[in-house]
Design a protein around this motif. Sequence first.
Motif, mmCIF file in Angstrom:
data_model
loop_
_atom_site.group_PDB
_atom_site.id
_atom_site.type_symbol
_atom_site.label_atom_id
_atom_site.label_comp_id
_atom_site.label_asym_id
_atom_site.label_seq_id
_atom_site.Cartn_x
_atom_site.Cartn_y
_atom_site.Cartn_z
ATOM 1 N N TYR A 255 44.192 48.460 29.765
ATOM 2 C CA TYR A 255 44.613 47.401 30.678
ATOM 3 C C TYR A 255 43.544 47.184 31.749
ATOM 4 O O TYR A 255 42.909 48.129 32.210
ATOM 5 N N ILE A 256 43.380 45.941 32.136
ATOM 6 C CA ILE A 256 42.487 45.637 33.248
ATOM 7 C C ILE A 256 43.111 46.152 34.544
ATOM 8 O O ILE A 256 44.335 46.273 34.665
ATOM 9 N N ALA A 257 42.263 46.462 35.507
ATOM 10 C CA ALA A 257 42.730 46.928 36.809
ATOM 11 C C ALA A 257 43.402 45.778 37.566
ATOM 12 O O ALA A 257 43.169 44.599 37.283
ATOM 13 N N ASP A 258 44.214 46.144 38.540
ATOM 14 C CA ASP A 258 44.974 45.138 39.287
ATOM 15 C C ASP A 258 44.078 44.130 39.990
ATOM 16 O O ASP A 258 44.434 42.948 40.100
ATOM 17 N N ASP A 259 42.905 44.575 40.474
ATOM 18 C CA ASP A 259 42.038 43.618 41.176
ATOM 19 C C ASP A 259 41.484 42.563 40.217
ATOM 20 O O ASP A 259 41.295 41.406 40.598
ATOM 21 N N ARG A 260 41.251 42.934 38.946
ATOM 22 C CA ARG A 260 40.824 41.938 37.952
ATOM 23 C C ARG A 260 41.966 40.963 37.671
ATOM 24 O O ARG A 260 41.770 39.749 37.594
ATOM 25 N N LYS A 261 43.156 41.509 37.491
ATOM 26 C CA LYS A 261 44.342 40.668 37.241
ATOM 27 C C LYS A 261 44.528 39.670 38.387
ATOM 28 O O LYS A 261 44.731 38.469 38.155
ATOM 29 N N ASP A 262 44.440 40.164 39.623
ATOM 30 C CA ASP A 262 44.626 39.289 40.784
ATOM 31 C C ASP A 262 43.529 38.236 40.859
ATOM 32 O O ASP A 262 43.793 37.070 41.209
ATOM 33 N N ALA A 263 42.295 38.615 40.521
ATOM 34 C CA ALA A 263 41.181 37.658 40.560
ATOM 35 C C ALA A 263 41.379 36.542 39.544
ATOM 36 O O ALA A 263 41.136 35.362 39.843
ATOM 37 N N ILE A 264 41.827 36.894 38.346
ATOM 38 C CA ILE A 264 42.051 35.879 37.301
ATOM 39 C C ILE A 264 43.206 34.967 37.692
ATOM 40 O O ILE A 264 43.113 33.736 37.598
ATOM 41 N N GLU A 265 44.297 35.555 38.138
ATOM 42 C CA GLU A 265 45.483 34.760 38.483
ATOM 43 C C GLU A 265 45.255 33.890 39.719
ATOM 44 O O GLU A 265 45.883 32.843 39.867
ATOM 45 N N GLY A 266 44.338 34.317 40.591
ATOM 46 C CA GLY A 266 44.115 33.580 41.834
ATOM 47 C C GLY A 266 42.928 32.644 41.819
ATOM 48 O O GLY A 266 42.644 31.992 42.831
ATOM 49 N N ALA A 267 42.218 32.531 40.697
ATOM 50 C CA ALA A 267 41.030 31.671 40.640
ATOM 51 C C ALA A 267 41.417 30.198 40.733
ATOM 52 O O ALA A 267 42.436 29.763 40.191
ATOM 53 N N ASP A 268 40.583 29.427 41.423
ATOM 54 C CA ASP A 268 40.809 27.979 41.522
ATOM 55 C C ASP A 268 40.397 27.254 40.246
ATOM 56 O O ASP A 268 40.872 26.164 39.965
ATOM 57 N N LEU A 269 39.508 27.865 39.492
ATOM 58 C CA LEU A 269 39.050 27.314 38.211
ATOM 59 C C LEU A 269 38.597 28.480 37.348
ATOM 60 O O LEU A 269 37.945 29.403 37.837
ATOM 61 N N ILE A 270 38.948 28.457 36.066
ATOM 62 C CA ILE A 270 38.473 29.457 35.114
ATOM 63 C C ILE A 270 37.545 28.762 34.129
ATOM 64 O O ILE A 270 37.905 27.736 33.543
#
Length: 394
Positions: A255-270
């Motif tokens: 599993y990815i770490a929580d900070d990676r999860k938060d970064a992906i979920e919070g990005a303005d554009l992927i």
Amino acid sequence: MASSLRIFRRMIMPDLIRVHRYQSLPEQGPKVLFFSGGSALNKISRVFKEYTHHSIHLVTPFDSGGSSARLRAEFDIPAVGDLRSRLMALADETVMGQPEVYALFTHRLSQYETPAELKAQLQQLVLGEHPLIETIPNPMKALIQSHLAVTQQRINDDFDLRGASIGNLIIAGGYLNNQQQLDPIVFLFSRLVKTLGDVKTTLDASLHLGVELDNGDTVLGQHNITGKETDILSSPIKRMWLNKGLRTTQPTNQYIADDRKDAIEGADLICYPPGSYYSSLLANLMPEGVGRAICNNSNPKVYLPNLGIDPEQQGLSLMERVRRLVVSVEADKEGEEAYSALDYLLLDENYDYGEVDIEQLRNLNIEVIKTPLISIKPEKYDERLVVKALLSFV
């Protein structure tokens, strides 16, 4: 209680007013997240930092070729070459940055000097007597010396230093000196070179890539997949997984770490950017939790395909690459995620990418955006045109 809503607006491509606004105040720019590895995105990254200091770069730690391979074999560490390369691409190169540290991190030892000469140069660096390190002020200099000393002490006498990246050697020493954790040392050196963005490996783990080909063969190791250090694969790639080691097929995942999860979920554009299709792009989507986080993000997701020939995507049309990208993301879904894996296919208005099936894309709820992205020959993406196009989405 906070709530999440999707806001829709009329999009102009390119939106030069919006782009100018970001360039005027990059400290408050948008969080644009890239899934990438290798050097394909470095030129775009260098331009991106002029418009936002909040871009996020999740790079693959699965490289098993070049000088990274020697460090991985020696210390069983994640690959750090792509990480260092992206840190340098985003480093502040003005007088406000640390040009001396930048020069040291980007330096490679000679390919042609003798082992004794290369060991002597490493010793000079450890002692702080090499011209590249003499001008770096303390305590930064002492910190770099201590990490290089750890690497020097831990490598075997027959370790091949030819072409070794000094930045890689420093990061490896920091990893070994920090309970074999990569994140703390990446954070530290991001501060040292004043990185204008956030760079992390998707996983802080020492894993490799494995693929099955259409002809049934199995190939282990990123360096055997890319067609750059070895012959091009004898058959198209059918599927890919994360593997323990390079000797036998041992599929695994983390599993990815929580900070990676938060970064992906919070990005303005992927953005799914250009680069080796499997080993740079899809490899970043393999760890558990990545696809889930993408589909928990309501903001736009954009795919910018490769130009030219990528040995890894032999036998794959543009439409098949789009399909495999979506499938790779959605394979991680658990059913509750509300949003899409991909919203936009960003294409140059004149380049021939092969068949673009608009009806099939619409069935996938993917819109095609065509705009000038190439301005030079041989045909390569123009970094500024790409950056302006991406920033027009946010």
